[in-house]
Structures are given as structure tokens and as C-alpha cells.
Design a protein around this motif. Sequence first.
Motif, PDB file in Angstrom:
ATOM      1  N   ARG A 125      16.402   1.520   0.740  1.00 51.38           N
ATOM      2  CA  ARG A 125      15.166   1.666  -0.046  1.00 51.38           C
ATOM      3  C   ARG A 125      14.215   0.500   0.185  1.00 51.38           C
ATOM      4  O   ARG A 125      13.011   0.691   0.351  1.00 51.38           O
ATOM      5  CB  ARG A 125      15.521   1.782  -1.535  1.00 51.38           C
ATOM      6  CG  ARG A 125      14.315   1.988  -2.437  1.00 51.38           C
ATOM      7  CD  ARG A 125      14.712   2.090  -3.896  1.00 51.38           C
ATOM      8  NE  ARG A 125      13.555   2.282  -4.749  1.00 51.38           N
ATOM      9  CZ  ARG A 125      13.595   2.329  -6.088  1.00 51.38           C
ATOM     10  NH1 ARG A 125      14.765   2.195  -6.695  1.00 51.38           N
ATOM     11  NH2 ARG A 125      12.483   2.501  -6.786  1.00 51.38           N
ATOM     12  N   SER A 129      10.617   0.834   2.033  1.00 53.88           N
ATOM     13  CA  SER A 129       9.446   0.482   1.229  1.00 53.88           C
ATOM     14  C   SER A 129       8.579  -0.551   1.937  1.00 53.88           C
ATOM     15  O   SER A 129       7.348  -0.477   1.911  1.00 53.88           O
ATOM     16  CB  SER A 129       9.885  -0.033  -0.149  1.00 53.88           C
ATOM     17  OG  SER A 129      10.576   0.978  -0.866  1.00 53.88           O
ATOM     18  N   LEU A 153      10.785  10.818  -0.149  1.00 54.00           N
ATOM     19  CA  LEU A 153      10.640  10.264  -1.494  1.00 54.00           C
ATOM     20  C   LEU A 153      11.984   9.826  -2.057  1.00 54.00           C
ATOM     21  O   LEU A 153      12.066   8.837  -2.795  1.00 54.00           O
ATOM     22  CB  LEU A 153       9.994  11.300  -2.412  1.00 54.00           C
ATOM     23  CG  LEU A 153       8.507  11.570  -2.170  1.00 54.00           C
ATOM     24  CD1 LEU A 153       7.999  12.651  -3.116  1.00 54.00           C
ATOM     25  CD2 LEU A 153       7.679  10.292  -2.341  1.00 54.00           C
ATOM     26  N   LEU A 157      12.129   6.197  -3.770  1.00 54.73           N
ATOM     27  CA  LEU A 157      12.144   6.264  -5.226  1.00 54.73           C
ATOM     28  C   LEU A 157      13.578   6.194  -5.753  1.00 54.73           C
ATOM     29  O   LEU A 157      14.524   6.520  -5.047  1.00 54.73           O
ATOM     30  CB  LEU A 157      11.515   7.574  -5.711  1.00 54.73           C
ATOM     31  CG  LEU A 157      10.033   7.804  -5.420  1.00 54.73           C
ATOM     32  CD1 LEU A 157       9.616   9.178  -5.923  1.00 54.73           C
ATOM     33  CD2 LEU A 157       9.166   6.721  -6.052  1.00 54.73           C
ATOM     34  N   GLU A 161      13.329   8.559 -11.041  1.00 50.74           N
ATOM     35  CA  GLU A 161      11.965   8.960 -10.666  1.00 50.74           C
ATOM     36  C   GLU A 161      11.977  10.279  -9.909  1.00 50.74           C
ATOM     37  O   GLU A 161      11.100  11.130 -10.113  1.00 50.74           O
ATOM     38  CB  GLU A 161      11.324   7.866  -9.808  1.00 50.74           C
ATOM     39  CG  GLU A 161      11.081   6.559 -10.548  1.00 50.74           C
ATOM     40  CD  GLU A 161      10.658   5.449  -9.607  1.00 50.74           C
ATOM     41  OE1 GLU A 161       9.503   5.020  -9.688  1.00 50.74           O
ATOM     42  OE2 GLU A 161      11.494   5.024  -8.782  1.00 50.74           O
ATOM     43  N   MET A 162      12.961  10.462  -9.034  1.00 54.23           N
ATOM     44  CA  MET A 162      13.050  11.726  -8.299  1.00 54.23           C
ATOM     45  C   MET A 162      13.269  12.897  -9.246  1.00 54.23           C
ATOM     46  O   MET A 162      12.686  13.972  -9.085  1.00 54.23           O
ATOM     47  CB  MET A 162      14.186  11.665  -7.276  1.00 54.23           C
ATOM     48  CG  MET A 162      13.808  11.006  -5.955  1.00 54.23           C
ATOM     49  SD  MET A 162      12.478  11.855  -5.075  1.00 54.23           S
ATOM     50  CE  MET A 162      13.288  13.402  -4.646  1.00 54.23           C
ATOM     51  N   VAL A 180       3.101   5.977  -5.049  1.00 52.63           N
ATOM     52  CA  VAL A 180       4.239   5.120  -5.396  1.00 52.63           C
ATOM     53  C   VAL A 180       3.681   3.728  -5.664  1.00 52.63           C
ATOM     54  O   VAL A 180       3.433   2.946  -4.735  1.00 52.63           O
ATOM     55  CB  VAL A 180       5.291   5.101  -4.271  1.00 52.63           C
ATOM     56  CG1 VAL A 180       6.504   4.279  -4.692  1.00 52.63           C
ATOM     57  CG2 VAL A 180       5.718   6.523  -3.913  1.00 52.63           C
TER      58      VAL A 180
END
Length: 365
Positions: A125, A129, A153, A157, A161-162, A180
Motif C-alpha cells: 500500500r 501510494s 483501489l 485504500l 474504506e473499500m 483519495v
Amino acid sequence: MLGVVQFQFGALAACVVLFVPMAMAGWHLSRNKMLFFSGALFITLAVGVHLTPYFPSISSFVSSVSSIVVLENRTACISLLHNIVFDVKPNREIDDLSNLDKFEASWTWARSAPVVDCEFQKLGRGDASDLLNGSWVVVAGDSQARLVVVSLLGLVLGSEEMGSIQGDLFKRHSDYQILVDEIGMKLDFIWAPYATNLTDLMRDFKQNKNYPDVLVMGSGLWHMLHVMNSSDFGISLRLLRNSVVSLLPVSPELGNDGPVTGSVSIRSPHVFWLGMPVLVNSMLNTQQKRENMKDEIRDAYDEELYESKILRRSGGPLLYLDARSLTQKCGKQCTVDGMHYNRVVYDAAVHIMLNALLIESHQKL
């Protein structure tokens, strides 16, 4: 790169200065002659190394050789990105045979020497990002493209959040947008099941003079199902290719190895084509799909894709995300309807895309 070559040349010169006189001493030359030769050799080589940058022909030669090596390595690694191996096992916790997760699947890059040398990475992640920080990503196409959005996503995320966006993201035949905030990444999913829809999207980008940083497109399934005319699909792809070329802010002339760019006015977007998956005819859920989406028709559509020269491999502007290769490797255990596959397939496609971005932008995480 030029500085590295000059350093290597300087190191070679130092070795010559050090070892040649020692070799000459073995021939019993006088001490004065050996010192004179060493001094002259050192001065000549030192002057040559330091003046090299001031001779355009020499500098250009060294630079061009270095660029060719870098380009060849980059091209070779791009071509190896789909060397992926899937491991598919029955999921003992799932009894429902209609559940897409009835098999546990994982993937990794093959361990062959050329692939290992490319140092492909499964991004976490944080790394994903960092790579996409501040980017505008557009994914346009049909349900296959929507599943790529889910995987992308899911990478940037958290699970909570997903969960909160699943309902909006899976509304059929609709667009979806998200910002985001943590990384300033804007992502747009555009429902565009036909190549003509994609051509319209290119026109909108050009008219607005606003281009995404990353653009992923794909179509074919809807055309195959509702039009079933591969020649017409090929014509629409050629029109789309022309639109993409005019969109790129570089005025490229396309050759066999891809775009050859001129002077760049603004940053050029990274553009990908998402191919169609393997269609398991016996598993398709309607009679119309089983009639209109047979293997021979699917093959004709793929042939039109290659002949349209929209893909980088055939001299076009788009890098290929080969869903056919990925779904074939995962196998029919990874689909319950013969068309939509386990998320692991789309996760692999997303990592291929991200590693292509790393290679093209000369980055390492």
C-alpha cells in the motif's frame, strides 16, 4: 550514465598507467625511460578523459551507446512483465460452487533468470501510494475495466474504506469517481463498453486540454455480444488509435518499436490497453453469449486488435495488459461465469501496470 562511463574509462586509464610500466620493467628498460613513458602515458590519458565531454562527437557516441543499452534493458523488462505464475487451490471454507472464491489463488512472477534480473516488485500500500501520489488515473471500458479499478483501489485504500465504496463502485453501467485524499490521487472510472465511446473520451480530453497521468482503456466484449462484426471492431480501433495519437502532447511518429517522440510540450500520459479475457463458452450464462462469443469469433477480434496497430508491440501508443494470458494461466477455476475472474487476476494486471510505470519513469522503490 555518461558520468559512469567516464569514471570507468578513467579507472581503465589508471590501470594502464600502473601496470604497463611494471610490465615494461620486466623487459629491463632503464629507470629513466620507464619514468618518461609512464609520465607521458598518464598525461595523455588524463587529458583525454577530461576533454571527452568537450568533443560532441565522442560525448554523443558514448551517450548514444548508453541510451541504447538502457532502452534495450527497459524494452526487455517490459516484454517480460506477463511472465506470471498462478497457484490455484480449492478453498475448503467455501461450499457454494457459485462463489467466485471457491478456489484460493495467488500469483508471483516466474523465477527465470531474465525475469529475476528485472527486479519486478509486488507493491504494498505504501509503495503504490508513493508511486501514484498526486496522479490523475482514468480507467475506461466495460466490467473488466471496473474490476481493475477494484483491484487498484484495494491496493491504496484500507479494507474499511473499500467496504464503504463497494455499493457505488458496482452500480452497473455507470461512471465512478473518487479522490483519495491521503495521497491526492484522483481516479475516474468511465463506463465505455464500445471503442467509439473511448474515441469520444479522447476527444473530450483534447478539447478540455486536460490529460490524465495514467489512462487504462479496453473494449470488445460488448461489441462481440451485440454487434458481432470483427471488421467493424477493427475500424473503430483504428479511429481510436488516431485519436490517442492526436491526444498525446508529443506529435509522435510511430515506428515498429513504438512512439518516437519529438519535442515534448507537457508531460505525456502513460496509456494502457486492457485486453479481453479468455471466454469459457460452456460457462457463459446466456444463450446469446454462448452463440456470439465463441472461440473463433474471439480470435477474430484479437486479430483485429493486433492489426489496428493500437498496441505498442505493433508500433502503436498503448502498452498491453494481456488479460487473455493472465486468465488462461489462472484457468477456468478462477471464474464462475466464463467471463469475470477472481480478483487475483486483476491484482496481477494492476501490478503489471504499476511495474511498467516504474520502468517507464526510471524509478525504483
